[in-house]
Design a protein around this motif. Sequence first.
Motif, PDB file in Angstrom:
ATOM      1  N   SER A   1      46.710  -4.222   5.990  1.00  0.00           N
ATOM      2  CA  SER A   1      46.688  -5.198   4.904  1.00  0.00           C
ATOM      3  C   SER A   1      47.691  -4.804   3.827  1.00  0.00           C
ATOM      4  O   SER A   1      48.125  -3.647   3.732  1.00  0.00           O
ATOM      5  CB  SER A   1      45.289  -5.277   4.288  1.00  0.00           C
ATOM      6  N   GLU A   2      48.028  -5.771   2.992  1.00  0.00           N
ATOM      7  CA  GLU A   2      48.921  -5.505   1.870  1.00  0.00           C
ATOM      8  C   GLU A   2      48.313  -4.459   0.934  1.00  0.00           C
ATOM      9  O   GLU A   2      49.012  -3.568   0.453  1.00  0.00           O
ATOM     10  CB  GLU A   2      49.196  -6.809   1.112  1.00  0.00           C
ATOM     11  N   ALA A   3      47.013  -4.540   0.704  1.00  0.00           N
ATOM     12  CA  ALA A   3      46.349  -3.570  -0.172  1.00  0.00           C
ATOM     13  C   ALA A   3      46.449  -2.158   0.406  1.00  0.00           C
ATOM     14  O   ALA A   3      46.700  -1.196  -0.328  1.00  0.00           O
ATOM     15  CB  ALA A   3      44.886  -3.960  -0.382  1.00  0.00           C
ATOM     16  N   ASP A   4      46.256  -2.022   1.723  1.00  0.00           N
ATOM     17  CA  ASP A   4      46.392  -0.704   2.348  1.00  0.00           C
ATOM     18  C   ASP A   4      47.823  -0.196   2.224  1.00  0.00           C
ATOM     19  O   ASP A   4      48.061   0.983   1.956  1.00  0.00           O
ATOM     20  CB  ASP A   4      45.978  -0.750   3.818  1.00  0.00           C
ATOM     21  N   TRP A   5      48.803  -1.075   2.441  1.00  0.00           N
ATOM     22  CA  TRP A   5      50.209  -0.684   2.340  1.00  0.00           C
ATOM     23  C   TRP A   5      50.535  -0.220   0.917  1.00  0.00           C
ATOM     24  O   TRP A   5      51.206   0.781   0.721  1.00  0.00           O
ATOM     25  CB  TRP A   5      51.117  -1.840   2.757  1.00  0.00           C
ATOM     26  N   GLU A   6      50.044  -0.948  -0.085  1.00  0.00           N
ATOM     27  CA  GLU A   6      50.273  -0.540  -1.472  1.00  0.00           C
ATOM     28  C   GLU A   6      49.651   0.824  -1.739  1.00  0.00           C
ATOM     29  O   GLU A   6      50.220   1.641  -2.463  1.00  0.00           O
ATOM     30  CB  GLU A   6      49.733  -1.593  -2.430  1.00  0.00           C
TER      31      GLU A   6
ATOM     32  N   LEU B   1      52.011   3.422  -0.294  1.00  0.00           N
ATOM     33  CA  LEU B   1      53.174   3.603  -1.171  1.00  0.00           C
ATOM     34  C   LEU B   1      52.815   4.404  -2.416  1.00  0.00           C
ATOM     35  O   LEU B   1      53.578   5.278  -2.846  1.00  0.00           O
ATOM     36  CB  LEU B   1      53.760   2.241  -1.566  1.00  0.00           C
ATOM     37  N   GLU B   2      51.657   4.127  -2.998  1.00  0.00           N
ATOM     38  CA  GLU B   2      51.228   4.865  -4.188  1.00  0.00           C
ATOM     39  C   GLU B   2      51.005   6.338  -3.862  1.00  0.00           C
ATOM     40  O   GLU B   2      51.411   7.225  -4.617  1.00  0.00           O
ATOM     41  CB  GLU B   2      49.949   4.249  -4.763  1.00  0.00           C
ATOM     42  N   THR B   3      50.381   6.611  -2.723  1.00  0.00           N
ATOM     43  CA  THR B   3      50.159   7.996  -2.307  1.00  0.00           C
ATOM     44  C   THR B   3      51.483   8.719  -2.101  1.00  0.00           C
ATOM     45  O   THR B   3      51.658   9.856  -2.560  1.00  0.00           O
ATOM     46  CB  THR B   3      49.321   8.042  -1.017  1.00  0.00           C
ATOM     47  N   LEU B   4      52.433   8.068  -1.429  1.00  0.00           N
ATOM     48  CA  LEU B   4      53.746   8.685  -1.217  1.00  0.00           C
ATOM     49  C   LEU B   4      54.438   8.963  -2.538  1.00  0.00           C
ATOM     50  O   LEU B   4      55.057  10.018  -2.724  1.00  0.00           O
ATOM     51  CB  LEU B   4      54.618   7.790  -0.340  1.00  0.00           C
ATOM     52  N   TYR B   5      54.338   8.027  -3.471  1.00  0.00           N
ATOM     53  CA  TYR B   5      54.943   8.220  -4.786  1.00  0.00           C
ATOM     54  C   TYR B   5      54.322   9.426  -5.500  1.00  0.00           C
ATOM     55  O   TYR B   5      55.026  10.292  -6.014  1.00  0.00           O
ATOM     56  CB  TYR B   5      54.786   6.955  -5.637  1.00  0.00           C
ATOM     57  N   LEU B   6      52.999   9.474  -5.514  1.00  0.00           N
ATOM     58  CA  LEU B   6      52.321  10.581  -6.195  1.00  0.00           C
ATOM     59  C   LEU B   6      52.630  11.922  -5.537  1.00  0.00           C
ATOM     60  O   LEU B   6      52.857  12.923  -6.217  1.00  0.00           O
ATOM     61  CB  LEU B   6      50.805  10.351  -6.225  1.00  0.00           C
ATOM     62  N   MET B   7      52.665  11.938  -4.213  1.00  0.00           N
ATOM     63  CA  MET B   7      52.926  13.193  -3.505  1.00  0.00           C
ATOM     64  C   MET B   7      54.366  13.658  -3.673  1.00  0.00           C
ATOM     65  O   MET B   7      54.669  14.819  -3.442  1.00  0.00           O
ATOM     66  CB  MET B   7      52.571  13.048  -2.026  1.00  0.00           C
ATOM     67  N   SER B   8      55.267  12.766  -4.077  1.00  0.00           N
ATOM     68  CA  SER B   8      56.653  13.170  -4.291  1.00  0.00           C
ATOM     69  C   SER B   8      56.866  13.769  -5.679  1.00  0.00           C
ATOM     70  O   SER B   8      57.947  14.273  -5.974  1.00  0.00           O
ATOM     71  CB  SER B   8      57.587  11.965  -4.101  1.00  0.00           C
ATOM     72  N   ASP B   9      55.850  13.722  -6.518  1.00  0.00           N
ATOM     73  CA  ASP B   9      55.949  14.259  -7.882  1.00  0.00           C
ATOM     74  C   ASP B   9      55.363  15.659  -7.912  1.00  0.00           C
ATOM     75  O   ASP B   9      54.154  15.844  -7.822  1.00  0.00           O
ATOM     76  CB  ASP B   9      55.169  13.340  -8.831  1.00  0.00           C
ATOM     77  N   PRO B  10      56.232  16.690  -8.058  1.00  0.00           N
ATOM     78  CA  PRO B  10      55.730  18.071  -8.044  1.00  0.00           C
ATOM     79  C   PRO B  10      54.711  18.346  -9.159  1.00  0.00           C
ATOM     80  O   PRO B  10      53.806  19.145  -8.985  1.00  0.00           O
ATOM     81  CB  PRO B  10      56.975  18.926  -8.234  1.00  0.00           C
ATOM     82  N   GLU B  11      54.857  17.691 -10.293  1.00  0.00           N
ATOM     83  CA  GLU B  11      53.908  17.898 -11.390  1.00  0.00           C
ATOM     84  C   GLU B  11      52.519  17.370 -11.029  1.00  0.00           C
ATOM     85  O   GLU B  11      51.516  17.926 -11.460  1.00  0.00           O
ATOM     86  CB  GLU B  11      54.418  17.239 -12.665  1.00  0.00           C
ATOM     87  N   PHE B  12      52.464  16.301 -10.251  1.00  0.00           N
ATOM     88  CA  PHE B  12      51.175  15.750  -9.834  1.00  0.00           C
ATOM     89  C   PHE B  12      50.417  16.767  -9.002  1.00  0.00           C
ATOM     90  O   PHE B  12      49.228  17.016  -9.225  1.00  0.00           O
ATOM     91  CB  PHE B  12      51.369  14.446  -9.048  1.00  0.00           C
ATOM     92  N   GLU B  13      51.097  17.374  -8.031  1.00  0.00           N
ATOM     93  CA  GLU B  13      50.446  18.372  -7.185  1.00  0.00           C
ATOM     94  C   GLU B  13      49.942  19.535  -8.035  1.00  0.00           C
ATOM     95  O   GLU B  13      48.826  20.014  -7.845  1.00  0.00           O
ATOM     96  CB  GLU B  13      51.407  18.885  -6.115  1.00  0.00           C
ATOM     97  N   GLU B  14      50.751  19.962  -8.993  1.00  0.00           N
ATOM     98  CA  GLU B  14      50.339  21.059  -9.877  1.00  0.00           C
ATOM     99  C   GLU B  14      49.098  20.664 -10.684  1.00  0.00           C
ATOM    100  O   GLU B  14      48.162  21.453 -10.834  1.00  0.00           O
ATOM    101  CB  GLU B  14      51.499  21.400 -10.815  1.00  0.00           C
TER     102      GLU B  14
END
Length: 79
Positions: free
Chosen positions: A41-46, A49-62
């Motif tokens: 679904s579009e909601a699952d795809w969004e 994308l949000e998870t990929l965005y957050l995981m690409s931010d090193p500060e988020f992981e920290e």
Amino acid sequence: MSMPTYNITNARENLYSIAEDVLNNELVTITTKNGNLVVMSEADWEGVLETLYLMSDPEFEEDVREGLNTPMSEREAWN
């Protein structure tokens, strides 16, 4: 996680029921001679994308690691 699987001919014949399954938070695999598709679904795809965005931010992981290492009694609520 087991997904319902359809070949491309069956998927064409069952498009409405596949759409209903997907909209009820179920992923569906469609097989073709050139490879496989995963329908979501579009909601699952969004969410992906949000998870990929957050995981690409090193500060988020920290921040997550810091939060996991902070005792519950010392955690602050988000406002």
